[in-house]
Scaffold this motif. Sequence first.
Motif, PDB file in Angstrom:
ATOM      1  N   UNK A  90       9.498   3.790  10.356  1.00  0.00           N
ATOM      2  CA  UNK A  90       8.380   3.321   9.541  1.00  0.00           C
ATOM      3  C   UNK A  90       8.393   1.806   9.475  1.00  0.00           C
ATOM      4  N   UNK A 128     -14.192   7.449  21.828  1.00  0.00           N
ATOM      5  CA  UNK A 128     -15.385   7.053  22.599  1.00  0.00           C
ATOM      6  C   UNK A 128     -15.115   7.185  24.101  1.00  0.00           C
ATOM      7  N   UNK A 167       6.693   9.042   1.321  1.00  0.00           N
ATOM      8  CA  UNK A 167       7.711   9.665   2.157  1.00  0.00           C
ATOM      9  C   UNK A 167       8.049  11.079   1.718  1.00  0.00           C
ATOM     10  N   UNK A 185     -15.740  11.349  16.102  1.00  0.00           N
ATOM     11  CA  UNK A 185     -16.174   9.958  16.015  1.00  0.00           C
ATOM     12  C   UNK A 185     -16.730   9.649  14.630  1.00  0.00           C
ATOM     13  N   UNK A 244     -14.578   3.304   7.111  1.00  0.00           N
ATOM     14  CA  UNK A 244     -15.314   2.867   5.918  1.00  0.00           C
ATOM     15  C   UNK A 244     -14.516   3.137   4.653  1.00  0.00           C
ATOM     16  N   UNK A 304      -5.943  -0.766   4.585  1.00  0.00           N
ATOM     17  CA  UNK A 304      -4.532  -0.709   4.941  1.00  0.00           C
ATOM     18  C   UNK A 304      -4.290  -0.151   6.342  1.00  0.00           C
ATOM     19  N   UNK A 353      -5.026  -2.713   9.235  1.00  0.00           N
ATOM     20  CA  UNK A 353      -4.422  -4.040   9.277  1.00  0.00           C
ATOM     21  C   UNK A 353      -3.934  -4.324  10.679  1.00  0.00           C
ATOM     22  N   UNK A 364       2.644  -8.440   4.785  1.00  0.00           N
ATOM     23  CA  UNK A 364       2.616  -7.660   3.552  1.00  0.00           C
ATOM     24  C   UNK A 364       3.971  -7.078   3.246  1.00  0.00           C
ATOM     25  N   UNK A 387       6.236  -7.655   0.036  1.00  0.00           N
ATOM     26  CA  UNK A 387       6.652  -6.506  -0.758  1.00  0.00           C
ATOM     27  C   UNK A 387       8.170  -6.503  -0.941  1.00  0.00           C
ATOM     28  N   UNK A 443      10.392  -6.689  -4.329  1.00  0.00           N
ATOM     29  CA  UNK A 443      11.435  -5.730  -4.638  1.00  0.00           C
ATOM     30  C   UNK A 443      12.702  -6.455  -5.050  1.00  0.00           C
ATOM     31  N   UNK A 489     -19.724   3.509  21.404  1.00  0.00           N
ATOM     32  CA  UNK A 489     -20.912   4.139  20.849  1.00  0.00           C
ATOM     33  C   UNK A 489     -22.139   3.764  21.658  1.00  0.00           C
ATOM     34  N   UNK A 491     -24.257   8.000  13.379  1.00  0.00           N
ATOM     35  CA  UNK A 491     -23.362   6.854  13.533  1.00  0.00           C
ATOM     36  C   UNK A 491     -24.151   5.549  13.478  1.00  0.00           C
ATOM     37  N   UNK A 540     -23.389   0.186   6.678  1.00  0.00           N
ATOM     38  CA  UNK A 540     -22.196  -0.614   6.402  1.00  0.00           C
ATOM     39  C   UNK A 540     -22.478  -2.096   6.527  1.00  0.00           C
ATOM     40  N   UNK A 555     -24.400  -3.265   3.633  1.00  0.00           N
ATOM     41  CA  UNK A 555     -23.565  -3.315   2.442  1.00  0.00           C
ATOM     42  C   UNK A 555     -22.619  -4.507   2.489  1.00  0.00           C
ATOM     43  N   UNK A 556     -22.076  -4.742   3.665  1.00  0.00           N
ATOM     44  CA  UNK A 556     -21.142  -5.853   3.825  1.00  0.00           C
ATOM     45  C   UNK A 556     -21.830  -7.172   3.550  1.00  0.00           C
ATOM     46  N   UNK A 566      -3.563  -6.715  -2.422  1.00  0.00           N
ATOM     47  CA  UNK A 566      -2.301  -6.234  -1.866  1.00  0.00           C
ATOM     48  C   UNK A 566      -1.498  -5.504  -2.932  1.00  0.00           C
ATOM     49  N   UNK A 567      -1.483  -6.068  -4.125  1.00  0.00           N
ATOM     50  CA  UNK A 567      -0.731  -5.421  -5.194  1.00  0.00           C
ATOM     51  C   UNK A 567      -1.283  -4.045  -5.517  1.00  0.00           C
ATOM     52  N   UNK A 586      -2.620  -2.008  -3.563  1.00  0.00           N
ATOM     53  CA  UNK A 586      -2.279  -1.005  -2.558  1.00  0.00           C
ATOM     54  C   UNK A 586      -0.806  -1.069  -2.199  1.00  0.00           C
ATOM     55  N   UNK A 587       0.010  -1.157  -3.190  1.00  0.00           N
ATOM     56  CA  UNK A 587       1.427  -1.313  -2.938  1.00  0.00           C
ATOM     57  C   UNK A 587       1.954  -0.180  -2.050  1.00  0.00           C
ATOM     58  N   UNK A 588       2.386  -0.491  -0.841  1.00  0.00           N
ATOM     59  CA  UNK A 588       2.876   0.576   0.039  1.00  0.00           C
ATOM     60  C   UNK A 588       4.092   1.244  -0.588  1.00  0.00           C
ATOM     61  N   UNK A 589       4.149   2.526  -0.441  1.00  0.00           N
ATOM     62  CA  UNK A 589       5.132   3.273  -1.221  1.00  0.00           C
ATOM     63  C   UNK A 589       6.321   3.742  -0.407  1.00  0.00           C
ATOM     64  N   UNK A 590       6.265   3.533   0.900  1.00  0.00           N
ATOM     65  CA  UNK A 590       7.314   4.149   1.708  1.00  0.00           C
ATOM     66  C   UNK A 590       8.535   3.243   1.819  1.00  0.00           C
ATOM     67  N   UNK A 591       9.649   3.838   2.051  1.00  0.00           N
ATOM     68  CA  UNK A 591      10.963   3.193   2.137  1.00  0.00           C
ATOM     69  C   UNK A 591      11.343   2.517   0.841  1.00  0.00           C
TER      70      UNK A 591
END
Lengths: 472, 432
Positions: free
Chosen positions: A169, A340, A384, A433, A441, A449, A452, A460, A464, A468, B1, B395, B402, B405-406, B424-425, B427-432
């Motif tokens: 990961x 596609x 996890x 698709x 979206x 995320x 990225x 990031x 992070x 920690x 597309x 599509x 989109x 909207x953007x 970023x905060x 969506x704090x990644x939770x893994x590890x």
Amino acid sequence: MSDTENASEKTALIRNSYEDSDYEEELEGCSGTPPCNPRSCLHRYFPVLIFICFLSFGSYFCYDNPAALQDTMIRDLDIDEGQFMAFYSFYSWPNVVLCMFGGYLIDRLFGVRLGSIIFSLFVTVGQVIFALGSLFNLYGLMCFGRFVFGIGGESLAVAQNTFAVKWFQGKELNMVFGLQLSFSRVGSTVNMNVMQPLYNLIDEHIHGYKCLGIALFIGAGTCIFSLLIAFTLAFFDKRADRILKRQAISSEEMIKFRDILTFPMPTWLISVICVAYYVAVFPFIGLGLVFFEMKFGLNPTSANAVNSLVYIISAGASPFFGFLIDRIGKNVFWVIIGIVITLGCHMMLAFTFMNPYIPMVIMGLSYSILASALWPMVALIIPAHQLGTAYGIMQAIQNLGLAVISLTAGIIVDKSGYLILEVFFMAWLCLALIAAVLLYLVDAARGGKLNYSSKKRNALKELEDEEKLKDN
Amino acid sequence: MATAAGDFCMFLVLLLTCVHVSQAISRKVHTYSWPDCQKYSESCKEAQQQGYNVVYSKASLKSNDNLLYAFSTIGLPTVVMARTTSEDMNMEFDWDKLVNKSSLMDAISITGKGTVEYKFGVAFTKLIEYDDRNDTADLVVCEKNKGNFTIRSFEEFTWQPVEKNIKKDTFVFNSSDTFFPPSKSDNGSVSFKFFVRGSDGRSPDLPGLKYTGNETQIEFEIDKYTPSYNNSRFALEVAIVSQSTNKDMSVRVTETIDDEYAPGVFKIADLLSDPARKTEAGFVQWKPVAYFDKSRGRKSATEVQIYTLENLDEGEQLNKSALYAFFGEDLYDGSKVIKRISNISFGLPKDGFYVKNNYTEWTYAVGYGEPPHDAISMTVIIIISAGLGLPVIIIIFGALFTIVRKCRRSSEQQYEPINGSGSINRNNPQVN
């Protein structure tokens, strides 16, 4: 592994024991050298990655034993084609449901280490039953063997994914998923080339179904090999948990079945893509042989070669694309590109008489792109401790899709021909698709995320990690 | 597309150019077995006993456009046809001549006021069985490799008498029990089933050949025969005679992307007796597919292959067939007719040989004018438009939505401070 160790694995899962101790373990002698030292990045590749790849080798090898020995099996066991196909149905239909539970059990009860050992055991026992059935010419027992084998096989694949995420990961996960895909192909290719000569060799001494049984017993050797790998991997994983003080899961955190309902929207979109894309590739390959012969006038040998291009190319290309995606990031874009391009290939095959080598090579490449970009995304959105379940669900939905669509595709081609069949597959790709665009979206609305770039992802991660450290 | 949409548009354009409307013809069809039998009751009775079948069919249209067919098993299984200008014209059959294979000349004549514009005939001369040891399914290759051949002239076959009352212009010529010389004990059979057509349509059975009112469709079948070799395959030798000064008889194979009427078949073959004026000449048409099972399907499909058309200058074997009865001396007059001969073989490598089901079926058509071709059906066009068009539209609209909207959001955001780390905060990644 001894009982005490088993027990400690379970308790460790609940107790958060490594977290509390500040004690940094000294690694002495051989275990301090880079390959054996979990702190070294070399350790991750050698031996751990090799072990992860070979974990499923036995299951992939034996899965296609019947295909490699098709004519021989039909003759020796005196069964018809329908009975032969049942060897695959008994594997796949139960897994429309079972591998979901397999994944859940990994998360909830076994842990990935014990889980992979248990499922490897199932695989081995299943293959042994299958071989016994052949040795005594008991067709029913053989089907039961395939059923047991199937329970293990699909859930083992889930365990393998979970292992890959645990170790890679945020590192080279896309490449590792690509590599796993390659190895599944390697397993079945080796099987295709080895089993018949092996049978012929034994046939010099013993004939008929007994010869077949012995050949299958020897095939079971690969399952035992994978079982040993599962033990070794468990050892290294546990050792790394201890030395690296990897966080274990607390009981409050542990997955409950209703958590499945709270899986975020992107998980389900990824599942939709997974089904809609795979059904447009694999059932097509299943029906491709006649298509290439009749539409493009290829002889059976070249038609077979064209038909297996997707497998061969994906075996070679997916680690490469995985590596590329690790460098660049932007998984959702890769997924969209993969869909596609595959759609374009199907259009070429359906609406033109262009040499089919070209679209099939491109389809092999686009499949590699999609497969190595799609599966790792789940690890980015699911915590996890729920990953086993998530991968299990994905695999189950995919199995269901493949089983149902393979049947439907056969009916469509018999009733309405290949043009309509191709349109049917294209419609699935369009659905994939749409799901992929929606995924983009939805993900963008949640902060983007999944898409990225790897630069941003790394930045990031550093941020992070710093936070920690501050918290600690 | 964009590429998908582009391809799709191009495909639609292709489709529209492909669809063309042909003029429908509706003829009155009458089919009789044993025509003119009352006139020659003695010899006709003898012919019936010998299985010298003749069926006469008249497909007439008021506007001076009439097709006359005779189908026969005398000597060789044969179809002859004529186009005449008058509805009053008929074929006449002289059974005194027909009853003896050596006196066939001019036994079939066309009488009545008017002119005969064109004559055409197709006869099967030989049934070829060959031992395809290398599984190439190719006659020429097998001949080069000096494989085993068992060649039977159709002259040696005997036939069951055809039914007296023919219904729906459909009938069968069946070989009798003592068939497949020299193995007389065999209980297999060879048969030709005829469907005389008077209007447009499509055969309900695979390979779903489209037909017009200008043709007869024929199903050829080799059933339950115990083959001479383990790797037996069959082939037919066919002779085609056309009243023409043009010597350009040729086979044209047309490819199509659409296999909806015959799954897995993407070609149609037309043997055109005069490609330069194909609207006024005879043709033989088939899809290059044969079936190894009575319930024809994709899984029992195998290939049909035609070899080079060769000149048949002498063609003595034809003088014991209805061709000689119909064309008379003209049959051997190179300035009036052209004769060609070729082989048609059934099989595809790795299809399991004839022995797989001891059965082979092949459908073809013999007719006059432009051979009918499939156009992509409305159903397929609708399915393709719905299956591919809708997602593309969704599509495109999704993308537009989109973007709009953007754009809006970015114009709104100008009034707020941008806080990158905040997101970023969240969506704090939770893994590890």
